[in-house]
Design an enzyme around this catalytic site. Structure first.
Site, PDB file in Angstrom:
ATOM      1  N   THR A  89       0.819  -1.209   0.000  1.00 29.36           N
ATOM      2  CA  THR A  89       0.000   0.000   0.000  1.00 29.36           C
ATOM      3  C   THR A  89       0.854   1.260   0.000  1.00 29.36           C
ATOM      4  O   THR A  89       1.862   1.344   0.707  1.00 29.36           O
ATOM      5  CB  THR A  89      -0.927   0.011   1.229  1.00 29.36           C
ATOM      6  OG1 THR A  89      -1.713  -1.174   1.225  1.00 29.36           O
ATOM      7  CG2 THR A  89      -1.842   1.217   1.213  1.00 29.36           C
TER       8      THR A  89
ATOM      9  N   GLU B  85      -3.281 -15.319   2.634  1.00 26.99           N
ATOM     10  CA  GLU B  85      -3.377 -14.112   3.457  1.00 26.99           C
ATOM     11  C   GLU B  85      -4.817 -13.873   3.889  1.00 26.99           C
ATOM     12  O   GLU B  85      -5.106 -13.594   5.059  1.00 26.99           O
ATOM     13  CB  GLU B  85      -2.850 -12.904   2.689  1.00 26.99           C
ATOM     14  CG  GLU B  85      -3.022 -11.586   3.445  1.00 26.99           C
ATOM     15  CD  GLU B  85      -2.443 -10.386   2.708  1.00 26.99           C
ATOM     16  OE1 GLU B  85      -2.729  -9.255   3.124  1.00 26.99           O
ATOM     17  OE2 GLU B  85      -1.711 -10.591   1.711  1.00 26.99           O
TER      18      GLU B  85
ATOM     19  N   GLN C  82     -35.061 -12.974  27.514  1.00 30.07           N
ATOM     20  CA  GLN C  82     -35.266 -13.538  26.181  1.00 30.07           C
ATOM     21  C   GLN C  82     -34.410 -12.845  25.127  1.00 30.07           C
ATOM     22  O   GLN C  82     -33.837 -13.504  24.244  1.00 30.07           O
ATOM     23  CB  GLN C  82     -36.740 -13.452  25.785  1.00 30.07           C
ATOM     24  CG  GLN C  82     -37.036 -14.164  24.461  1.00 30.07           C
ATOM     25  CD  GLN C  82     -38.478 -14.000  24.030  1.00 30.07           C
ATOM     26  OE1 GLN C  82     -38.911 -12.890  23.723  1.00 30.07           O
ATOM     27  NE2 GLN C  82     -39.230 -15.103  24.007  1.00 30.07           N
TER      28      GLN C  82
END
Length: 382
Positions: free
Chosen positions: A129, A245, A282
């Site tokens: 990059t 990767e 719940q």
């Protein structure tokens, strides 16, 4: 559903690495996060303990075992510990950089570099990059001009994991700027080469113990002997190694999700509201049931991807599916688990807070979610 991926050797390896993490990483994690870097000695200790270069042939000091399941165990245990960022440099070293040295080094290069990589004396990084580009590698501007027995490298890279600690940086360069993909080559640029400078250790949202740096190259003379593979084949080399990767990142994503779920289950069983454990409500049960189901499904898909990688059959599309789904899952899981922690989830003393910050980058590095969908879509013939 019971996992069938691992065998007794992996279980024994897991036990050893878990002890290593508990002794060598967890006690120091907060300090390393403040420092923004782990000490180089961590790599040497990991190497001495047999946790680096597992797939490197024994003649170069490695374990001689080509089995990504051992790599996966390392990642799973780092995520389970809550101190994952401190160990990310180890997984980059093993999972992402190592394949380049094993596949493309000449015999001379292997003898020069592999023993140090295995011992942890030579720390690796990969630099693709650039400040002006992310996913568009063909547009990189870092150049390498051939002059006799050397390349002269000029340019800059950013967001480089292990950027401060690294000794050997696999660097994508343009050896032929007139070409796009066919003009890319890979050079190993070494610590101490004149003109090779490291910028600041970048201040990130998460993964604070992992050094991430800017690198700059000003007329760096790199020997032709440091070329990885053939000139002009760099893009093909990168594409070939991307599935592993991306699988590595997927393993981290689903393992981080599993760890976050575990911490949250412990918390909701102990934390009470209105006289009852909040796990008995719940809504809590439904949320955790959904997460447990999604994690189980993702885990089994990733396990199949690991089997495919070991068999040499993992495709770019399948790896992209794993990376996309597991990192997006990681984001959903840590967010919902933090919510169930209430206000305490926002406190850095709780591992879920750190996991929340650490998770955000995983949908970006190694190929963004959008790029993963593009790869998958093209695999559909679209």
């Amino acid at each position: 559903m019971k996992r069938s991926l691992y065998e007794s050797d992996h279980d024994a390896f897991r036990e050893s690495f878990r002890k290593f993490v508990e002794q060598e990483i967890v006690p120091h994690d907060d300090r390393w996060a403040e420092d923004g870097i782990v000490p180089r000695e961590l790599f040497a200790t990991a190497g001495k303990s047999g946790f680096l270069g597992i797939d490197v042939p024994e003649e170069y000091g490695g374990g001689g075992v080509r089995d990504f399941r051992f790599n996966a165990v390392i990642t799973e245990e780092l995520m389970r510990s809550g101190a994952a960022a401190a160990g990310l440099g180890l997984t980059l070293h093993n999972d992402i950089c190592m394949p380049y040295f094993l596949a493309y080094c000449t015999e001379e290069q292997k003898r020069r570099w592999l023993p140090g990589i295995v011992s942890g004396e030579l720390i690796t990084a990969i630099a693709m990059t650039e400040p002006g580009i992310g996913s568009d590698l063909a547009s990189m501007s870092t150049t390498a001009r051939r002059e006799g027995d050397h390349y002269v490298v000029n340019g800059a890279k950013t967001f480089i994991t292990n950027g401060i600690n690294s000794d050997l940086v696999i660097t994508a360069v343009k050896t032929d700027p007139s070409q796009k993909h066919k003009g890319i080559s890979l050079l190993v640029i070494e610590r101490g080469m004149e003109g090779f400078e490291r910028g600041r250790n970048l201040d990130k949202l998460g993964q604070h113990a992992q050094d991430t740096a800017e690198l700059s190259f000003t007329d760096v003379r790199v020997p032709v002997a440091n070329l990885l593979g053939e000139e002009g084949k760099g893009f093909t080399q990168l594409v070939t190694n991307l599935p592993q990767e991306r699988l590595s990142i997927a393993v981290a994503g689903v393992s981080a999700s599993r760890a976050a779920l575990g911490w949250t289950l412990d918390y909701v069983k102990e934390r009470k509201a209105f006289g009852s454990p909040i796990g008995s409500f719940q809504n809590s049960r439904f949320v955790l049931a959904e997460l447990d189901t999604e994690i189980d499904i993702a885990e089994h898909y990733v396990d199949d991807c690991i089997r495919a990688l070991n068999a040499g059959e993992l495709t770019a599309v399948d790896a992209s599916k794993a990376k996309y789904w597991c990192t997006e899952l990681q984001g959903r899981v840590v967010d919902k688990c933090l919510q169930l922690h209430g206000g305490y989830g926002y406190m850095n003393e709780y591992p879920i807070a750190k996991a929340y910050a650490d998770a955000r980058i995983t949908r970006i590095y190694g190929g963004t979610t959008e790029i993963m969908k593009e790869v998958i879509g093209r695999g559909l013939g679209l």
